[in-house]
Write an enzyme that holds these catalytic residues in place. Structure first.
Site, mmCIF file in Angstrom:
data_model
loop_
_atom_site.group_PDB
_atom_site.id
_atom_site.type_symbol
_atom_site.label_atom_id
_atom_site.label_comp_id
_atom_site.label_asym_id
_atom_site.label_seq_id
_atom_site.Cartn_x
_atom_site.Cartn_y
_atom_site.Cartn_z
ATOM 1 N N LYS A 62 0.873 -1.182 0.000
ATOM 2 C CA LYS A 62 0.000 0.000 0.000
ATOM 3 C C LYS A 62 0.900 1.220 0.000
ATOM 4 C CE LYS A 62 -2.390 1.755 3.617
ATOM 5 N NZ LYS A 62 -3.517 2.003 4.544
ATOM 6 N N ARG B 239 -10.422 -1.631 7.071
ATOM 7 C CA ARG B 239 -9.503 -2.621 7.667
ATOM 8 C C ARG B 239 -9.068 -2.192 9.063
ATOM 9 N NH1 ARG B 239 -4.751 0.199 8.959
ATOM 10 N NH2 ARG B 239 -3.042 -0.183 7.491
ATOM 11 N N HIS C 202 -12.415 11.243 11.090
ATOM 12 C CA HIS C 202 -12.875 10.464 9.940
ATOM 13 C C HIS C 202 -13.031 8.973 10.271
ATOM 14 C CE1 HIS C 202 -13.232 9.229 5.782
ATOM 15 N NE2 HIS C 202 -12.215 8.408 5.932
ATOM 16 N N ASN D 22 -14.217 13.861 23.026
ATOM 17 C CA ASN D 22 -13.262 14.250 21.988
ATOM 18 C C ASN D 22 -12.570 15.538 22.374
ATOM 19 O OD1 ASN D 22 -12.026 13.703 19.440
ATOM 20 N ND2 ASN D 22 -13.140 15.444 18.595
ATOM 21 N N SER E 145 -5.349 11.538 16.799
ATOM 22 C CA SER E 145 -3.994 11.823 16.315
ATOM 23 C C SER E 145 -3.169 12.471 17.417
ATOM 24 C CB SER E 145 -4.067 12.721 15.077
ATOM 25 O OG SER E 145 -4.911 13.822 15.330
ATOM 26 N N GLY F 84 -5.209 4.825 17.300
ATOM 27 C CA GLY F 84 -4.707 6.053 16.664
ATOM 28 C C GLY F 84 -3.201 6.121 16.524
HETATM 29 P P1 NAD Z 1 -8.901 12.961 11.830
HETATM 30 O O1 NAD Z 1 -7.891 14.023 11.514
HETATM 31 O O2 NAD Z 1 -10.134 12.896 11.014
HETATM 32 O O3 NAD Z 1 -9.339 13.081 13.376
HETATM 33 C C1 NAD Z 1 -8.359 13.296 14.370
HETATM 34 C C2 NAD Z 1 -8.952 13.023 15.739
HETATM 35 O O4 NAD Z 1 -7.950 13.257 16.733
HETATM 36 C C3 NAD Z 1 -10.108 13.955 16.081
HETATM 37 O O5 NAD Z 1 -11.004 13.265 16.940
HETATM 38 C C4 NAD Z 1 -9.415 15.064 16.834
HETATM 39 O O6 NAD Z 1 -10.295 15.788 17.684
HETATM 40 C C5 NAD Z 1 -8.410 14.267 17.632
HETATM 41 N N1 NAD Z 1 -7.280 15.059 18.093
HETATM 42 C C6 NAD Z 1 -6.567 15.974 17.391
HETATM 43 N N2 NAD Z 1 -5.610 16.500 18.166
HETATM 44 C C7 NAD Z 1 -5.719 15.903 19.392
HETATM 45 C C8 NAD Z 1 -5.014 16.030 20.611
HETATM 46 N N3 NAD Z 1 -3.990 16.873 20.746
HETATM 47 N N4 NAD Z 1 -5.393 15.263 21.662
HETATM 48 C C9 NAD Z 1 -6.425 14.374 21.533
HETATM 49 N N5 NAD Z 1 -7.132 14.234 20.396
HETATM 50 C C10 NAD Z 1 -6.780 14.977 19.333
HETATM 51 O O7 NAD Z 1 -8.097 11.589 11.795
HETATM 52 P P2 NAD Z 1 -8.635 10.116 11.507
HETATM 53 O O8 NAD Z 1 -8.581 9.867 10.042
HETATM 54 O O9 NAD Z 1 -9.905 9.886 12.245
HETATM 55 O O10 NAD Z 1 -7.457 9.248 12.158
HETATM 56 C C11 NAD Z 1 -7.269 9.259 13.557
HETATM 57 C C12 NAD Z 1 -5.929 8.633 13.879
HETATM 58 O O11 NAD Z 1 -5.924 7.270 13.473
HETATM 59 C C13 NAD Z 1 -4.737 9.282 13.175
HETATM 60 O O12 NAD Z 1 -3.683 9.398 14.107
HETATM 61 C C14 NAD Z 1 -4.367 8.289 12.094
HETATM 62 O O13 NAD Z 1 -3.000 8.352 11.744
HETATM 63 C C15 NAD Z 1 -4.703 6.991 12.814
HETATM 64 N N6 NAD Z 1 -4.926 5.835 11.949
HETATM 65 C C16 NAD Z 1 -4.497 4.624 12.412
HETATM 66 C C17 NAD Z 1 -4.684 3.499 11.645
HETATM 67 C C18 NAD Z 1 -4.247 2.159 12.170
HETATM 68 O O14 NAD Z 1 -4.242 1.189 11.417
HETATM 69 N N7 NAD Z 1 -3.919 2.034 13.420
HETATM 70 C C19 NAD Z 1 -5.304 3.594 10.385
HETATM 71 C C20 NAD Z 1 -5.768 4.828 9.958
HETATM 72 C C21 NAD Z 1 -5.580 5.959 10.747
#
Ligand code: NAD
Length: 321
Positions: free
Chosen positions: A67, A110, A137, A159, A199, A220
């Site tokens: 990917k 996934r 998201h 949140n 994040s 996250g």
């Molecule tokens: P997004 O940008 O749509 O949402 C981010 C979220 O984090 C929101 O709820 C926001 O309020 C919160 N946030 C931002 N700053 C923060 C802080 N300082 N303290 C606490 N919360 C905070 O992102 P997303 O697409 O929903 O992805 C969320 C996380 O999941 C990202 O870190 C992304 O890299 C991770 N992710 C992990 C996997 C995995 O396989 N583990 C896959 C996809 C995404």
């Protein structure tokens, strides 16, 4: 070579199919018949973008590929998703590219499937309250997949940006569940299962918030430096992960291991529980924590399933390559 564009994925892939593909992948990883190659992730010095690729090979299913993609923070202004990914599959016998598949929706499916697999195998059977930390998201996909695993009666959420919580409320309503915005203290006290998908680079959920018997899916933290829960919580919990190498380097466990609170040997691959070689939860009071770091084999497994479904439905573009 087959192409399955992003626009076709939603009509082809289901959360159930993603769950089955990811559960089978974790099981194959624990049997050591499927393995991920080292992850590449680089700041490319253009458009503030982070670019990289995750790859691997499953010797049982013969799924081989990668990917590719990353994070382009300026995309939203262009009407595009900031996270962009594309999955490439290769014929394991010849190395020829066999398919190119849009990877954006598949990444969400996934990732949600991974925490749902952890809930299936580690949460208490009598879990009734789902706690959500994060309303970005990914959060709705997480909730949709989680509620299929236990008979949840209610969703509670917190949140960092409270104005985003309506996303969780709307999702819960669609699933026919009541939703309540709560403090972190209440969330830790009342939730039987907690999904954290933020994040954040500093702990949000503290050790003192969490009560015995909880299952926590930390989803996250997928990069060095990110952190969602207090490191001492990993010492109190029994820690499971998708892949140990990622858990201790880019996952939630990186902090607890670096602080000497837990050792690599304290972490169990969830695949061992799926395969029955680890008993999983040992008591109703145990805290279980799944460190879901996101491995390339998850992406390849769901992409392979989509290609199969696209062929069945005749919607894959066939290109002479
Ligand atoms: P997004 O940008 O749509 O949402 C981010 C979220 O984090 C929101 O709820 C926001 O309020 C919160 N946030 C931002 N700053 C923060 C802080 N300082 N303290 C606490 N919360 C905070 O992102 P997303 O697409 O929903 O992805 C969320 C996380 O999941 C990202 O870190 C992304 O890299 C991770 N992710 C992990 C996997 C995995 O396989 N583990 C896959 C996809 C995404």
């Amino acid at each position: 070579m087959l192409i399955v564009p992003e626009s076709k994925i939603a009509d082809l892939m289901t959360p159930e199919a993603a769950f089955d593909a990811v559960e089978a992948t974790f099981a194959a990883m624990a049997r050591k018949s499927a393995y991920n190659f080292p992850v590449i992730r680089e700041a490319i010095g253009h458009a503030d973008a982070l670019y990289g690729f995750k790859s691997g090979f499953d010797r049982e299913s013969l799924v081989l590929g990668l990917k590719s993609g990353g994070y382009w923070p300026g995309n939203a202004e262009k009407g595009l998703t900031n996270h962009q990914s594309t999955i490439f599959l290769f014929d394991a016998d010849t190395g020829k590219c066999s398919a190119i598949v849009g990877g954006n929706l598949l990444t969400a499916l996934r990732t949600a499937a991974a925490s749902a697999v952890s809930i299936k195998h580690l949460a208490r059977q009598d879990s009734e309250v789902l706690g959500m930390i994060g309303a970005g998201h990914q959060s709705v996909f997480q909730m949709q997949a989680a509620v299929k695993q236990r008979n949840f009666k209610k969703v509670i959420g917190w949140n960092y940006h409270p104005e985003m919580l309506s996303r969780l409320a709307d999702c819960a309503a669609e699933l026919g569940l009541p939703f309540e915005e709560v403090s972190l203290e209440t969330l830790g006290r009342d939730a039987d299962v907690i999904i954290s998908i933020t994040s954040s680079f500093a702990p949000t959920l503290l050790d003192a918030h969490v009560t015995p018997g909880t299952h926590i899916a930390c989803m996250g933290t997928d990069t060095k430096g990110k952190q969602e829960v207090e490191a001492t919580l990993l010492k109190r919990a029994t820690v499971f992960t998708d892949e140990i190498a990622q858990s201790i380097s880019i996952g939630e466990a990186q902090h607890a291991v670096a602080a000497g609170l837990i050792a690599q040997s304290d972490i169990t691959e969830i695949g061992a529980v799926i395969n029955g070689t680890h008993p999983g939860r040992s008591s109703a009071d145990e805290i279980t924590l799944f460190d879901g770091t996101g491995v390339g084999l998850q992406d390849l497994a769901v992409a392979a399933k989509v290609v199969e479904l696209a062929q069945q439905k005749g919607v894959a573009l066939d290109v002479d390559f």
